[in-house]
Scaffold this motif. Structure first.
Motif, PDB file in Angstrom:
ATOM      1  N   ASN A  36      70.230  32.152  18.947  1.00  0.00           N
ATOM      2  CA  ASN A  36      71.158  33.377  18.442  1.00  0.00           C
ATOM      3  C   ASN A  36      70.445  34.373  19.494  1.00  0.00           C
ATOM      4  OD1 ASN A  36      71.120  35.821  15.929  1.00  0.00           O
ATOM      5  ND2 ASN A  36      72.754  35.581  17.371  1.00  0.00           N
ATOM      6  N   VAL A  37      71.186  35.094  20.312  1.00  0.00           N
ATOM      7  CA  VAL A  37      70.860  36.078  21.159  1.00  0.00           C
ATOM      8  C   VAL A  37      71.700  37.268  21.461  1.00  0.00           C
ATOM      9  CG1 VAL A  37      69.156  34.643  22.355  1.00  0.00           C
ATOM     10  CG2 VAL A  37      71.391  34.827  23.310  1.00  0.00           C
ATOM     11  N   SER A  38      71.687  38.298  22.071  1.00  0.00           N
ATOM     12  CA  SER A  38      72.420  39.109  22.630  1.00  0.00           C
ATOM     13  C   SER A  38      72.844  38.765  23.897  1.00  0.00           C
ATOM     14  CB  SER A  38      71.717  40.626  22.813  1.00  0.00           C
ATOM     15  OG  SER A  38      71.698  41.564  21.692  1.00  0.00           O
ATOM     16  N   ILE A  39      73.997  38.949  24.390  1.00  0.00           N
ATOM     17  CA  ILE A  39      74.528  38.865  25.606  1.00  0.00           C
ATOM     18  C   ILE A  39      75.138  39.944  26.269  1.00  0.00           C
ATOM     19  CG2 ILE A  39      74.752  36.146  25.479  1.00  0.00           C
ATOM     20  CD1 ILE A  39      77.783  37.018  25.236  1.00  0.00           C
ATOM     21  N   PHE A  40      75.221  40.098  27.376  1.00  0.00           N
ATOM     22  CA  PHE A  40      75.437  41.305  28.285  1.00  0.00           C
ATOM     23  C   PHE A  40      76.812  40.969  29.243  1.00  0.00           C
ATOM     24  CE2 PHE A  40      71.073  41.531  26.841  1.00  0.00           C
ATOM     25  CZ  PHE A  40      70.972  42.883  26.340  1.00  0.00           C
ATOM     26  N   ARG A  41      77.615  41.938  29.114  1.00  0.00           N
ATOM     27  CA  ARG A  41      78.897  41.806  29.814  1.00  0.00           C
ATOM     28  C   ARG A  41      79.491  43.320  30.165  1.00  0.00           C
ATOM     29  NH1 ARG A  41      81.818  36.175  28.102  1.00  0.00           N
ATOM     30  NH2 ARG A  41      79.802  35.076  28.155  1.00  0.00           N
ATOM     31  N   CYS A  42      79.546  43.620  31.541  1.00  0.00           N
ATOM     32  CA  CYS A  42      80.244  45.009  31.663  1.00  0.00           C
ATOM     33  C   CYS A  42      81.664  44.536  32.285  1.00  0.00           C
ATOM     34  CB  CYS A  42      79.345  45.829  32.882  1.00  0.00           C
ATOM     35  SG  CYS A  42      79.103  44.908  34.138  1.00  0.00           S
ATOM     36  N   GLU A  43      82.196  43.552  31.754  1.00  0.00           N
ATOM     37  CA  GLU A  43      83.806  43.004  32.352  1.00  0.00           C
ATOM     38  C   GLU A  43      84.763  44.024  32.244  1.00  0.00           C
ATOM     39  OE1 GLU A  43      84.868  39.789  30.207  1.00  0.00           O
ATOM     40  OE2 GLU A  43      83.686  40.176  28.684  1.00  0.00           O
ATOM     41  N   THR A  44      84.719  45.038  31.190  1.00  0.00           N
ATOM     42  CA  THR A  44      85.894  45.762  30.804  1.00  0.00           C
ATOM     43  C   THR A  44      85.580  47.156  30.764  1.00  0.00           C
ATOM     44  OG1 THR A  44      87.777  45.884  29.493  1.00  0.00           O
ATOM     45  CG2 THR A  44      85.681  45.163  28.462  1.00  0.00           C
ATOM     46  N   ASN A  45      86.391  47.866  30.988  1.00  0.00           N
ATOM     47  CA  ASN A  45      86.268  49.301  30.669  1.00  0.00           C
ATOM     48  C   ASN A  45      86.924  49.657  29.262  1.00  0.00           C
ATOM     49  OD1 ASN A  45      85.079  50.902  32.326  1.00  0.00           O
ATOM     50  ND2 ASN A  45      86.829  50.697  34.121  1.00  0.00           N
ATOM     51  N   GLU A  46      87.822  48.762  28.735  1.00  0.00           N
ATOM     52  CA  GLU A  46      88.397  48.898  27.474  1.00  0.00           C
ATOM     53  C   GLU A  46      87.693  48.114  26.412  1.00  0.00           C
ATOM     54  OE1 GLU A  46      92.687  48.445  27.084  1.00  0.00           O
ATOM     55  OE2 GLU A  46      92.926  49.100  29.349  1.00  0.00           O
ATOM     56  N   THR A  47      86.563  48.704  26.276  1.00  0.00           N
ATOM     57  CA  THR A  47      85.449  48.035  25.096  1.00  0.00           C
ATOM     58  C   THR A  47      86.083  48.601  23.719  1.00  0.00           C
ATOM     59  OG1 THR A  47      83.951  50.210  24.971  1.00  0.00           O
ATOM     60  CG2 THR A  47      83.509  48.421  26.352  1.00  0.00           C
ATOM     61  N   ARG A  48      85.903  47.560  22.870  1.00  0.00           N
ATOM     62  CA  ARG A  48      86.257  47.539  21.231  1.00  0.00           C
ATOM     63  C   ARG A  48      85.085  47.068  20.422  1.00  0.00           C
ATOM     64  NH1 ARG A  48      91.394  49.571  20.701  1.00  0.00           N
ATOM     65  NH2 ARG A  48      93.248  48.604  22.143  1.00  0.00           N
ATOM     66  N   PRO A  49      84.503  47.761  19.713  1.00  0.00           N
ATOM     67  CA  PRO A  49      83.417  47.371  18.527  1.00  0.00           C
ATOM     68  C   PRO A  49      83.579  46.018  18.274  1.00  0.00           C
ATOM     69  CG  PRO A  49      84.358  49.466  18.043  1.00  0.00           C
ATOM     70  CD  PRO A  49      85.010  49.359  19.030  1.00  0.00           C
ATOM     71  N   LEU A  50      82.719  45.155  17.997  1.00  0.00           N
ATOM     72  CA  LEU A  50      82.533  43.920  17.760  1.00  0.00           C
ATOM     73  C   LEU A  50      83.874  42.685  18.675  1.00  0.00           C
ATOM     74  CD1 LEU A  50      82.809  43.988  13.600  1.00  0.00           C
ATOM     75  CD2 LEU A  50      80.995  44.563  15.252  1.00  0.00           C
ATOM     76  N   ILE A  51      84.420  43.365  19.320  1.00  0.00           N
ATOM     77  CA  ILE A  51      85.572  42.552  19.789  1.00  0.00           C
ATOM     78  C   ILE A  51      85.236  42.379  21.223  1.00  0.00           C
ATOM     79  CG2 ILE A  51      88.068  42.218  20.122  1.00  0.00           C
ATOM     80  CD1 ILE A  51      88.570  43.298  17.317  1.00  0.00           C
TER      81      ILE A  51
END
Lengths: 400, 400
Positions: A151-166
């Motif tokens: 269980n870890v954090s992952i990082f992705r800057c894929e989108t500009n339309e971020t939505r918390p938790l989703i």
């Protein structure tokens, strides 16, 4: 959990403004995240959120279910590093093409610029971290099946339309399973059993999931068979909740994960990866069960089963507190998780609002009338139905 | 936990080569990390390690103790993001001077170069992440004390001489407590109580810690009073195990963490930060109690209390397994955590080695002699003393 009363106080005015889940779902979703103390969305880095106390408690509950499922199905829990060398990334061209716009790159350590190949990526997912280790650990058929999860954090800057938790840029609740098998047949059989484990888990969490085999062109890089689980959120948008992928021998060939079989012949291992994100599971629970008053939690998910709210004046305070504490003690002895909200800085009305926002399954009111008649008044969070019961422990237990 | 038998087999030769803790401590330490399945030090990024199954189980045990101590002392568990904007860093010049050579900098998102001020640092510690949120959450004296903690990875590229668990570039077991108070007096009183909590924790873990007030010139940036806990490792090197720092109002002034006091006057809050690293606690336990055969775990720390090793031939296998399972069942009913090592691919001798390397407190041998006489043979890991006991459950329980 009952801190920041002043903030609550400042906001009682807002509570009169109804934010309607059915009219503007996203506005409602952001409202509930803040008011039920799930995450604070005001952190200065885009797509990153602060997990607040109630949210983190829910996180831990869901995580405990998932962890148990992994351990029961024979996985060892490990933890792998966050950073990946660029040179490792360059070994797998499909993979890097898939993620090239999504990766945060560390180009500097202190003031020192890192050279090409030495630059470091923050994991968008852990295949490139875990499989080179599998190549070290697997020698013969005796070393398999090898099943690990983390269980870890992952990082992705894929989108500009971020939505918390989703749609985050940092997702803290990624639970990755990775396993190695001798044959395609064994791997696919385990993939199926993992699918069943998830079905049971999601049923327990009250989440209606649909399993869909992903068409070839939309699959994860390196995958040869992918089955994903989807939910439909209010507003009819579908969201991927977890993925299970049979990776075949694609990564085994890149990272040389070979084993000696029973006839001392070299073979490539067959890999599976799978996992849900707790962030999205929690988002689904919020979206499905929440209403305009706040969260609604199933007893299995709620960190506490019931909250006692004593209602007193200066004269009867000590006797009402005493009665409340007795009832708390008995309810705990029945196996319930119970708390008393005895904060002196808030009114009973504010405590009602608060317990409804947090989604606690049962609220127990104890005031002068209850004390006089040896009663308690119980309100169910899901139906908001109120009932006054005589406090005879046996019958109460049967009733609850 | 009993996977990778083939590797174990390949290494039985090595076991005859004694690696002596007293002659070459660091060689011994690296040997034990690998052999007891704590971490794999062969990951491709310098200073990052893979936590293996047994190591992660020990991690979880220690973490559970620390988590409980934080919750009991009134902390809310939260989780804060990993990335910090450079512009936030630039607000606090002392802090950045302190850490400027230690920070991993994200200069790119995908192929997009980030501009000055927008670049992102991986947290070396979380003051710059947490205190701006405190500024949002604290309005009046009613909001305090505010006490939070989190368990996260931290990142520091400070040194070239990395040492697993002790001097990492990624440390996964950082447990940070941060709290805000109305006055210096309250803050210092809590600092003292935190110190006491740690003393109790370290006593439970069997770690001899010395508390030392750090001289001004060596303190953490922004701190005005720092008390650290040190242990002396074999080889007489001292190692910092945890830190407790009173930060005064330094960060409050930078991030505007103000509150209205009881007289409606604006005041700056007083901050504390404190925390141990689980990595180093585990390193200390390994260094203190381990011997040339492997780990030695106190029962409080060990994931299991005892391991049953059945010794059978083809003829008596089923009856010995039956007897072993009966004994396991009874020991579990007494409240012990017990496992049977029934792996068919390893010999009893290899299982003995393995259980000694893992440091399991008690080993139970059950063979033909034990079966015939209704006995069990118990070996204590710490003293390596062997004893044969008659299997009468009551007396056994008293004895163990």
């Amino acid at each position: 959990m009952f801190q920041n009363e002043q903030q609550t106080k400042n906001k009682t005015e807002d509570q009169k403004v109804t934010i309607d889940k059915n009219i503007d779902f996203w506005k409602w979703f952001l409202w509930i995240l803040q008011e039920a103390r799930i995450v604070d969305t005001n952190y200065s880095v885009k797509g990153s959120y602060v997990w607040l106390d109630w949210g983190y408690k829910l996180f831990k509950k869901i995580y405990a279910f998932a962890q148990e499922a992994y351990i029961q199905s024979g996985h060892n829990q490990m933890q792998f590093p966050t950073l990946i060398k660029e040179s490792t990334f360059l070994k797998e061209t499909d993979f890097i093409r898939n993620f090239e716009n999504d990766v945060f790159w560390v180009d500097r350590e202190g003031s020192k610029k890192l050279a090409k190949g030495e630059r470091l990526a923050l994991r968008p997912t852990s295949e490139l971290i875990i499989y080179p280790m599998f190549a070290r650990w697997i020698r013969s058929w005796r070393d398999m099946p090898l099943k690990v999860f983390q269980n870890v954090s992952i990082f992705r800057c894929e989108t500009n339309e971020t939505r918390p938790l989703i749609r985050n840029r940092e997702t803290i609740g990624f639970i990755e399973g990775h396993s190695a098998f001798q044959s395609k047949k064994e791997a696919l059989a385990f993939l199926e059993s993992i699918g069943k484990t998830y079905s049971i888990l999601f049923e327990k969490l009250g989440i209606p999931v649909k399993f869909i085999e992903v068409p070839k062109w939309d699959q994860f890089a390196g995958s040869t068979k992918t089955i994903d689980g989807y939910v439909i959120l209010p507003g009819s948008k579908s969201m991927e909740l977890f993925t299970t992928a049979y990776l075949g021998t694609t990564f085994s060939k890149i990272f040389n994960i070979e084993y000696l079989d029973q006839h001392k012949k070299k073979q490539f291992v067959h890999l599976l990866c799978y996992g849900p994100s707790i962030d999205r599971i929690l988002a689904t629970i919020i979206a499905y069960y929440g209403d305009n008053k706040g969260l609604v939690l199933l007893p299995d998910i709620s960190p506490i089963d019931m909250i006692i709210i004593p209602i007193f004046n200066r004269k009867n305070k000590s006797i009402i507190m005493q009665y409340s504490n007795e009832i708390k003690k008995q309810l705990i002895s029945f196996g319930f998780k119970v708390e008393i909200d005895d904060n002196e800085l808030t009114t009973p009305g504010m405590k009602f609002y608060q317990s409804e926002k947090l989604g606690i399954p049962l609220r127990i009111e104890i005031g002068q009338k209850e004390l006089a008649n040896n009663e308690i008044t119980i309100t169910r969070r899901d139906t908001l139905q109120k009932e006054t019961l005589n406090w005879q422990s046996q019958s109460i237990q049967a009733h609850i």
